[in-house]
Design a protein around this motif. Structure first.
Motif, PDB file in Angstrom:
ATOM      1  N   UNK A  20     -12.104 -27.182   9.400  1.00  9.84           N
ATOM      2  CA  UNK A  20     -12.403 -27.162  10.832  1.00  9.84           C
ATOM      3  C   UNK A  20     -11.638 -26.067  11.585  1.00  9.84           C
ATOM      4  N   UNK A  21     -10.960 -25.226  10.842  1.00 12.41           N
ATOM      5  CA  UNK A  21     -10.196 -24.134  11.447  1.00 12.41           C
ATOM      6  C   UNK A  21     -10.710 -22.820  10.884  1.00 12.41           C
ATOM      7  N   UNK A  22     -11.118 -21.925  11.769  1.00 14.24           N
ATOM      8  CA  UNK A  22     -11.617 -20.609  11.375  1.00 14.24           C
ATOM      9  C   UNK A  22     -10.517 -19.582  11.577  1.00 14.24           C
ATOM     10  N   UNK A  23     -10.158 -18.855  10.492  1.00 17.78           N
ATOM     11  CA  UNK A  23      -9.097 -17.850  10.545  1.00 17.78           C
ATOM     12  C   UNK A  23      -9.660 -16.497  10.128  1.00 17.78           C
ATOM     13  N   UNK A  24      -9.339 -15.461  10.925  1.00 17.79           N
ATOM     14  CA  UNK A  24      -9.805 -14.106  10.632  1.00 17.79           C
ATOM     15  C   UNK A  24      -8.676 -13.110  10.858  1.00 17.79           C
ATOM     16  N   UNK A  25      -8.760 -11.970  10.152  1.00 23.71           N
ATOM     17  CA  UNK A  25      -7.792 -10.890  10.355  1.00 23.71           C
ATOM     18  C   UNK A  25      -8.523  -9.559  10.202  1.00 23.71           C
ATOM     19  N   UNK A  26      -8.045  -8.550  10.914  1.00 24.56           N
ATOM     20  CA  UNK A  26      -8.551  -7.188  10.749  1.00 24.56           C
ATOM     21  C   UNK A  26      -7.350  -6.265  10.622  1.00 24.56           C
ATOM     22  N   UNK A  27      -7.413  -5.362   9.606  1.00 26.17           N
ATOM     23  CA  UNK A  27      -6.296  -4.475   9.310  1.00 26.17           C
ATOM     24  C   UNK A  27      -6.815  -3.314   8.469  1.00 26.17           C
ATOM     25  N   UNK A  28      -6.268  -2.123   8.691  1.00 29.21           N
ATOM     26  CA  UNK A  28      -6.593  -0.962   7.869  1.00 29.21           C
ATOM     27  C   UNK A  28      -5.471  -0.799   6.859  1.00 29.21           C
ATOM     28  N   UNK A  29      -5.817  -0.718   5.573  1.00 32.03           N
ATOM     29  CA  UNK A  29      -4.814  -0.645   4.509  1.00 32.03           C
ATOM     30  C   UNK A  29      -3.832   0.498   4.755  1.00 32.03           C
ATOM     31  N   UNK A  30      -2.544   0.187   4.629  1.00 34.11           N
ATOM     32  CA  UNK A  30      -1.502   1.182   4.808  1.00 34.11           C
ATOM     33  C   UNK A  30      -1.049   1.339   6.249  1.00 34.11           C
ATOM     34  N   UNK A  31      -1.785   0.799   7.187  1.00 34.48           N
ATOM     35  CA  UNK A  31      -1.390   0.843   8.593  1.00 34.48           C
ATOM     36  C   UNK A  31      -0.497  -0.368   8.883  1.00 34.48           C
ATOM     37  N   UNK A  32       0.200  -0.341  10.007  1.00 35.81           N
ATOM     38  CA  UNK A  32       1.108  -1.450  10.319  1.00 35.81           C
ATOM     39  C   UNK A  32       0.526  -2.415  11.342  1.00 35.81           C
ATOM     40  N   UNK A  33      -0.600  -2.056  11.965  1.00 27.27           N
ATOM     41  CA  UNK A  33      -1.190  -2.882  13.020  1.00 27.27           C
ATOM     42  C   UNK A  33      -2.236  -3.839  12.448  1.00 27.27           C
ATOM     43  N   UNK A  34      -2.154  -5.095  12.844  1.00 32.87           N
ATOM     44  CA  UNK A  34      -3.135  -6.104  12.422  1.00 32.87           C
ATOM     45  C   UNK A  34      -3.426  -7.032  13.589  1.00 32.87           C
ATOM     46  N   UNK A  35      -4.641  -7.514  13.646  1.00 37.56           N
ATOM     47  CA  UNK A  35      -5.033  -8.482  14.667  1.00 37.56           C
ATOM     48  C   UNK A  35      -5.606  -9.692  13.961  1.00 37.56           C
ATOM     49  N   UNK A  36      -5.238 -10.875  14.415  1.00 40.42           N
ATOM     50  CA  UNK A  36      -5.731 -12.095  13.781  1.00 40.42           C
ATOM     51  C   UNK A  36      -6.190 -13.084  14.841  1.00 40.42           C
ATOM     52  N   UNK A 170       5.764   0.698   9.892  1.00 39.65           N
ATOM     53  CA  UNK A 170       5.705   1.244   8.539  1.00 39.65           C
ATOM     54  C   UNK A 170       4.348   1.010   7.883  1.00 39.65           C
ATOM     55  N   UNK A 171       4.244   1.407   6.629  1.00 42.40           N
ATOM     56  CA  UNK A 171       3.006   1.223   5.869  1.00 42.40           C
ATOM     57  C   UNK A 171       3.016  -0.156   5.220  1.00 42.40           C
ATOM     58  N   UNK A 172       2.055  -0.969   5.594  1.00 42.55           N
ATOM     59  CA  UNK A 172       1.992  -2.329   5.057  1.00 42.55           C
ATOM     60  C   UNK A 172       0.663  -2.506   4.326  1.00 42.55           C
ATOM     61  N   UNK A 173       0.697  -2.820   3.029  1.00 42.55           N
ATOM     62  CA  UNK A 173      -0.552  -2.988   2.287  1.00 42.55           C
ATOM     63  C   UNK A 173      -1.351  -4.199   2.786  1.00 42.55           C
ATOM     64  N   UNK A 174      -2.654  -4.098   2.651  1.00 43.40           N
ATOM     65  CA  UNK A 174      -3.538  -5.169   3.117  1.00 43.40           C
ATOM     66  C   UNK A 174      -3.174  -6.511   2.492  1.00 43.40           C
ATOM     67  N   UNK A 175      -2.810  -6.518   1.220  1.00 44.33           N
ATOM     68  CA  UNK A 175      -2.471  -7.778   0.553  1.00 44.33           C
ATOM     69  C   UNK A 175      -1.287  -8.450   1.252  1.00 44.33           C
ATOM     70  N   UNK A 176      -0.318  -7.649   1.712  1.00 49.17           N
ATOM     71  CA  UNK A 176       0.843  -8.213   2.424  1.00 49.17           C
ATOM     72  C   UNK A 176       0.441  -8.724   3.799  1.00 49.17           C
ATOM     73  N   UNK A 177      -0.447  -7.985   4.477  1.00 54.38           N
ATOM     74  CA  UNK A 177      -0.924  -8.429   5.796  1.00 54.38           C
ATOM     75  C   UNK A 177      -1.688  -9.734   5.669  1.00 54.38           C
ATOM     76  N   UNK A 178      -2.628  -9.809   4.721  1.00 52.93           N
ATOM     77  CA  UNK A 178      -3.427 -11.031   4.551  1.00 52.93           C
ATOM     78  C   UNK A 178      -2.557 -12.227   4.186  1.00 52.93           C
ATOM     79  N   UNK A 179      -1.580 -12.002   3.303  1.00 52.66           N
ATOM     80  CA  UNK A 179      -0.672 -13.076   2.881  1.00 52.66           C
ATOM     81  C   UNK A 179       0.127 -13.610   4.068  1.00 52.66           C
ATOM     82  N   UNK A 180       0.711 -12.701   4.856  1.00 51.29           N
ATOM     83  CA  UNK A 180       1.542 -13.128   5.987  1.00 51.29           C
ATOM     84  C   UNK A 180       0.715 -13.638   7.156  1.00 51.29           C
ATOM     85  N   UNK A 181      -0.480 -13.072   7.365  1.00 57.18           N
ATOM     86  CA  UNK A 181      -1.361 -13.569   8.431  1.00 57.18           C
ATOM     87  C   UNK A 181      -1.785 -15.000   8.121  1.00 57.18           C
TER      88      UNK A 181
END
Length: 197
Positions: A20-36, A170-181
């Motif tokens: 019942x909870x919808x979770x989304x994230x957007x991020x460009x690999x190697x970039x430091x900015x992410x929105x969730x 810094x440069x943050x890989x997508x896998x790290x962003x998705x894991x932490x998001x």
């Protein structure tokens, strides 16, 4: 910018601990900015939701649960009954340096019954709480929106939306962003469990 802007429209659905909870994230690999983004409905009043979420950061329960979010250290400095400063340090894993935040947390109720909790960067406490050597100061903004849902009898319901924009630096890989998001956004599931009992 065109290519990057197009990529930013590609939201990735994250596996939620609750259907019942919808979770989304957007991020460009190697970039430091992410929105969730997270959306759900709570079986509680707006006031109950705000009270829980606003005081959660300095509750005894949070002390026992903060490590699940990767938080290794945090401190709260109260301003008044509607605001406080939040200083934190967290491990992102993936051999990345720890990130620290310096934020101001404010809650406000709108005239239509909707309430907001806004967490924003602040420089107000930088001198008193400097960033540790080797750590990176992360930046971002988190907005919780609590909107009453009209229900015919039964329990009150509130539509809850959590939007977060974070620049980890810094440069943050997508896998790290998705894991932490996913770890960060999963707090909504824990929040929902409190009221769904």
């Amino acid at each position: 910018c065109d290519k990057k802007c197009k990529e930013l429209t590609k939201w990735k659905n994250l596996q939620s601990p609750d259907s019942n909870i919808k979770m989304k994230v957007v991020h460009i690999d190697g970039e430091s900015l992410a929105t969730s983004l997270v959306k759900t409905v709570m079986e509680a009043t707006v006031e109950e939701c705000v009270a829980y979420q606003f005081t959660r950061q300095y509750s005894n329960f949070f002390k026992t649960q903060s490590s699940k979010l990767g938080i290794t250290h945090y401190q709260v400095k109260h301003i008044n009954s509607h605001a406080y400063y939040w200083m934190s340090e967290r491990e992102l894993g993936f051999m990345l340096n720890p990130r620290e935040t310096r934020s101001k947390v404010i809650w406000k109720k709108e005239g239509n019954g909707t309430a907001l909790i806004v967490v924003s960067d602040t420089k107000d406490v930088m001198e008193r709480y400097p960033v540790k050597k080797g750590n990176v100061l992360a930046q971002g903004q988190v907005v919780w929106t609590f909107e009453p849902i009209k229900s015919s009898g039964g329990k009150p319901k509130t539509a809850v939306c959590l939007t977060a924009r974070a620049d980890g630096g810094g440069n943050i890989p997508t896998v790290a962003v998705n894991y932490n998001a996913k770890k960060f956004l999963s707090q909504v599931s824990d929040f929902k469990k409190i009221f769904d009992k």
